[in-house]
Design a protein around this motif. Structure first.
Motif, mmCIF file in Angstrom:
data_model
loop_
_atom_site.group_PDB
_atom_site.id
_atom_site.type_symbol
_atom_site.label_atom_id
_atom_site.label_comp_id
_atom_site.label_asym_id
_atom_site.label_seq_id
_atom_site.Cartn_x
_atom_site.Cartn_y
_atom_site.Cartn_z
ATOM 1 N N UNK A 266 0.832 -1.209 0.000
ATOM 2 C CA UNK A 266 0.000 0.000 0.000
ATOM 3 C C UNK A 266 0.867 1.260 0.000
ATOM 4 N N UNK A 267 1.953 1.255 0.798
ATOM 5 C CA UNK A 267 2.843 2.423 0.847
ATOM 6 C C UNK A 267 3.483 2.664 -0.514
ATOM 7 N N UNK A 268 3.906 1.577 -1.182
ATOM 8 C CA UNK A 268 4.529 1.739 -2.499
ATOM 9 C C UNK A 268 3.510 2.200 -3.537
ATOM 10 N N UNK A 269 2.226 1.759 -3.395
ATOM 11 C CA UNK A 269 1.187 2.232 -4.318
ATOM 12 C C UNK A 269 0.957 3.730 -4.137
ATOM 13 N N UNK A 270 0.950 4.143 -2.849
ATOM 14 C CA UNK A 270 0.617 5.542 -2.579
ATOM 15 C C UNK A 270 1.767 6.496 -2.871
ATOM 16 N N UNK A 271 3.014 6.089 -2.435
ATOM 17 C CA UNK A 271 4.145 7.025 -2.512
ATOM 18 C C UNK A 271 5.011 6.828 -3.744
ATOM 19 N N UNK A 272 4.845 5.717 -4.468
ATOM 20 C CA UNK A 272 5.823 5.394 -5.518
ATOM 21 C C UNK A 272 7.070 4.823 -4.856
ATOM 22 N N UNK B 159 10.499 3.313 3.979
ATOM 23 C CA UNK B 159 9.445 2.330 4.264
ATOM 24 C C UNK B 159 9.348 2.064 5.768
ATOM 25 N N UNK B 160 10.538 2.004 6.423
ATOM 26 C CA UNK B 160 10.562 1.771 7.874
ATOM 27 C C UNK B 160 9.843 2.886 8.612
ATOM 28 N N UNK B 161 10.127 4.137 8.209
ATOM 29 C CA UNK B 161 9.503 5.286 8.870
ATOM 30 C C UNK B 161 7.988 5.269 8.680
ATOM 31 N N UNK B 162 7.539 5.057 7.421
ATOM 32 C CA UNK B 162 6.101 5.108 7.127
ATOM 33 C C UNK B 162 5.345 3.931 7.731
ATOM 34 N N UNK C 187 12.932 -5.863 6.580
ATOM 35 C CA UNK C 187 13.876 -6.466 5.630
ATOM 36 C C UNK C 187 13.402 -7.849 5.218
ATOM 37 N N UNK C 188 12.856 -8.580 6.166
ATOM 38 C CA UNK C 188 12.351 -9.926 5.873
ATOM 39 C C UNK C 188 11.169 -9.862 4.896
ATOM 40 N N UNK C 189 10.222 -8.958 5.173
ATOM 41 C CA UNK C 189 9.034 -8.816 4.313
ATOM 42 C C UNK C 189 9.454 -8.398 2.897
ATOM 43 N N UNK C 190 10.350 -7.392 2.831
ATOM 44 C CA UNK C 190 10.789 -6.886 1.529
ATOM 45 C C UNK C 190 11.508 -7.992 0.746
ATOM 46 N N UNK C 191 12.349 -8.770 1.438
ATOM 47 C CA UNK C 191 13.084 -9.843 0.758
ATOM 48 C C UNK C 191 12.105 -10.825 0.118
ATOM 49 N N UNK D 250 25.397 7.910 -3.619
ATOM 50 C CA UNK D 250 26.087 8.849 -2.727
ATOM 51 C C UNK D 250 27.594 8.671 -2.855
ATOM 52 N N UNK D 251 28.304 9.685 -2.375
ATOM 53 C CA UNK D 251 29.752 9.596 -2.508
ATOM 54 C C UNK D 251 30.335 8.460 -1.690
ATOM 55 N N UNK D 252 29.938 8.404 -0.441
ATOM 56 C CA UNK D 252 30.524 7.376 0.409
ATOM 57 C C UNK D 252 29.477 6.314 0.740
ATOM 58 N N UNK D 253 29.928 5.133 1.113
ATOM 59 C CA UNK D 253 29.020 4.054 1.540
ATOM 60 C C UNK D 253 28.267 3.474 0.365
ATOM 61 N N UNK D 254 27.340 2.549 0.668
ATOM 62 C CA UNK D 254 26.583 1.884 -0.396
ATOM 63 C C UNK D 254 25.511 2.824 -0.933
ATOM 64 N N UNK D 255 25.216 2.726 -2.219
ATOM 65 C CA UNK D 255 24.131 3.546 -2.762
ATOM 66 C C UNK D 255 22.798 3.127 -2.141
ATOM 67 N N UNK D 256 21.881 4.090 -2.032
ATOM 68 C CA UNK D 256 20.570 3.806 -1.434
ATOM 69 C C UNK D 256 19.627 3.209 -2.485
ATOM 70 N N UNK D 257 19.237 1.963 -2.263
ATOM 71 C CA UNK D 257 18.300 1.321 -3.185
ATOM 72 C C UNK D 257 16.888 1.836 -2.962
ATOM 73 N N UNK D 258 16.171 2.027 -4.078
ATOM 74 C CA UNK D 258 14.738 2.355 -3.982
ATOM 75 C C UNK D 258 13.948 1.104 -4.361
#
Lengths: 420, 420
Positions: free
Chosen positions: A25-31, A38-41, A50-54, A72-80
């Motif tokens: 539902x969150x992905x339908x509403x927010x894209x 997702x954690x915040x919402x 993480x388990x549900x998303x996997x 981002x410059x440092x660390x892993x890129x943020x996946x959408x």
């Protein structure tokens, strides 16, 4: 399997499905959203999320991608994370008397499209399921968010392939009463042995199958997305090879005892009339079905070879066709008045091929309705043409699977056996 | 005022009413309780509970007493709180065409009793309210917990006086459609000016008044306490001076658009028939009301002076009376079949004086129903006689005030103006 359609769900399974639905539902509403967003919402813990998303990614319902601009410059890129528009969520199939209609909805709740194919009478369920499967294969995705009315009008499909393997369930309309939409009862005219249609479809698609009367599903679709979507009590009447309908009363789709409601086609209009398929005599169906109208037209000297020719004759001003429509419309309006006095709908929706005759039919319907409905109710009911066309019942099958409309809040919950 | 019937309730007022209802419910379920026991069961704080109880005692709804056996040796004796069976909670009044019926319920949810008085046609609302007031004054209390069916059968009242000042509301049935049961609209045949019946009653009793169609209230009472209390979809038909009814569909009492449902008496049975009071022609009411049946009996040579004499003649085997009942029963059964095909009830309840003719009426009704209902539905619908008699609508008024039945969960909430 996304939705909670299986019998014997434990509380943990139900909880997991509820979490899955929240994420979808969150992905339908927010894209597209990151896991952190997702954690915040959602308010779910990091571990649970993480388990549900996997699981959703593994099922191919959700896809993970790294937008270029956001590396981002440092660390892993943020996946959408986003919904895969090729993942199917629900399919509606209408096994009408002489045609199969299908509609499909993807996991983003966008209509993928609708398709239809006429067939001769007398096919087995397997042969009709073949047609449904072929029609569904012809539907591509995504449609880019077409509305159910757009899908009904035959817009789309666009290029792509709908993955039926990610379906939650199939909602199926059939001719005749269905005792319980939550069970896989075969309708009585099934010709494939005891397991009948539901068994054939479960085997083909590997998902739960919800059955209901196809005119009731068309009534549901017209009330959710079509001519009566502005709410209130609705009487839907379909004038086709058979005559039937459905009722929305007090904000709910009405089934009646053992599914025996909406049988307007079997209300007696002439106790001395012709025998009806139902076993009765002089039912509305014996005078207002397509065959009955054609028969009357021929008896009066008309020469239409089929119903399309009859409609063309009526459109061209054929007097004999108009007289036949006047007679059928008067009988339909008289029956509608009786039902209106009993039930008090605010909207009457006329569907089926006969309604395509337009005002040559609806004017006598309205005159007879006006003459026989209680005078106080005359201004309280509107007659409208159906908006969803021949796709209506298939769209209603999708509405039944989604079970999200308030119209279904009192309808039997779809609980079916786990497919083999 | 106990119940939350007033418009513009603030959240604090609503909270207080909810606490009051919790305390009253506990006393109904457990019988007398001490303040300490009430505190344990209710979960309310000591301060809140004492405040709520003080209000209830002040209103005379709850009484405090010290049972002799429980006077302890040391300290103050422990008071037990109990409901005062003389405190009224709800009154139902049915203003039928030629009679007033009343029923009353005390705060312990015990039926106090029912009473009726016939009157000539043409009285003003004030005159009919006088009759209701006199009948209510004749009801004593407590009855010792008689059931609604007992109250309908005229058992009790026992000695005592019901205090109407503690009433929460009055539920009132009237002839004809009522647009909104939550508003104090006067029915169209009111003769006391714009404020009509609801105004007259509010002034008399100083409590909110809920109006509804009286046959629909009888349908509600039969479904909650009477012949159809085992649930399912119900069609109630009353054959009296007027012919009308009500529907319970999908577990809810059904109103229809602007209250225009259940008008079975105005379904056309003969397009060439007699003019009807409603403005239509050949309605069921023109052939199956008490007057219509008497008229036909006389036309066929019968000499019954009134309907009681007609019933006596029928009971004595008068052929002419039986022929008239056969004819009316056939017409009633044919209309019921049409409504059954549309709505699919599991139970049909026949009420009103005509149903007192028993099998001489119900057998032709069932024959015609069987002949015209869709063959598949024949075994799915039962015909029963009403169980609550002439008190049915008044009892339905009480059910409407209590608004506790699941049948009313979708019914418009009773929100009325604060009485002056």
């Amino acid at each position: 399997m996304l939705c909670g359609m299986q019998a014997h769900d434990g509380p943990l399974t139900r909880l997991r499905r509820s979490h899955e639905q929240s994420v979808l539902d969150l992905l339908r509403r927010h894209g597209p959203l990151s896991r952190a967003e997702l954690g915040t919402h959602s308010g779910l813990s990091r571990t649970t999320l993480y388990d549900i998303v996997a699981g959703l990614v593994e099922n191919g319902v959700v896809v993970a991608a790294t937008p270029r601009a956001q590396v981002r410059r440092r660390g892993r890129p943020v996946e959408k994370l986003s919904l895969d528009p090729h993942a199917g969520e629900a399919v509606g199939i209408d096994f009408a008397r002489r045609a199969v209609h299908v509609s499909a909805l993807n996991v983003a709740h966008e209509m993928v499209g609708s398709a239809s194919e006429a067939h001769p009478p007398g096919l087995t369920w397997s042969q009709r399921a073949d047609i449904a499967e072929r029609l569904l294969a012809s539907l591509g995705g995504p449609s880019g968010g077409s509305s159910p009315a757009g899908a009904a009008a035959g817009r789309g499909p666009r290029r792509g392939t709908l993955r039926l393997g990610s379906l939650s369930a199939i909602g199926v309309g059939v001719v005749g009463p269905v005792t319980d939409p939550g069970t896989a009862d075969a309708p009585v005219d099934g010709t494939d042995g005891a397991d009948g249609l539901a068994g054939v479809l479960r085997e083909r698609f590997g998902v739960p199958v919800l059955l209901d009367n196809n005119t009731r599903l068309a009534a549901l679709a017209e009330a959710v997305w079509g001519a009566a979507r502005d709410g209130g009590d609705v009487l839907y009447l379909r004038l086709s090879h058979g005559v039937g309908g459905g009722l929305v009363v007090g904000g709910s789709l009405h089934r009646g005892t053992d599914g025996m409601s909406g049988e307007f086609g079997h209300i007696t209009v002439d106790p001395e009339g012709a025998p009806c398929e139902c076993g009765g005599t002089g039912c509305l169906e014996t005078v207002a079905s397509l065959d009955a109208v054609l028969r009357r037209h021929r008896a009066a000297g008309g020469d239409a070879g089929d119903f399309a020719e009859f409609l063309a004759a009526a459109a061209a001003g054929d007097r004999c066709a108009h007289a036949v429509l006047e007679q059928a419309g008067t009988e339909v309006g008289t029956v509608l008045a009786a039902v209106c006095n009993a039930v008090g709908p605010g909207v009457i929706v006329l569907g089926g091929e006969l309604a395509e005759a337009g005002s040559a039919l609806t004017e006598p319907v309205e005159r007879a309705l006006h003459a026989h409905v209680m005078p106080r109710a005359r201004d309280r009911v509107q007659v409208r043409r159906a908006a969803l066309g021949e796709a209506g019942s298939a769209l209603g099958g999708i509405a039944l699977v989604l079970h999200e409309s308030p119209l279904l809040s009192r309808y039997p919950q779809p609980v079916t056996e786990e497919p083999a």
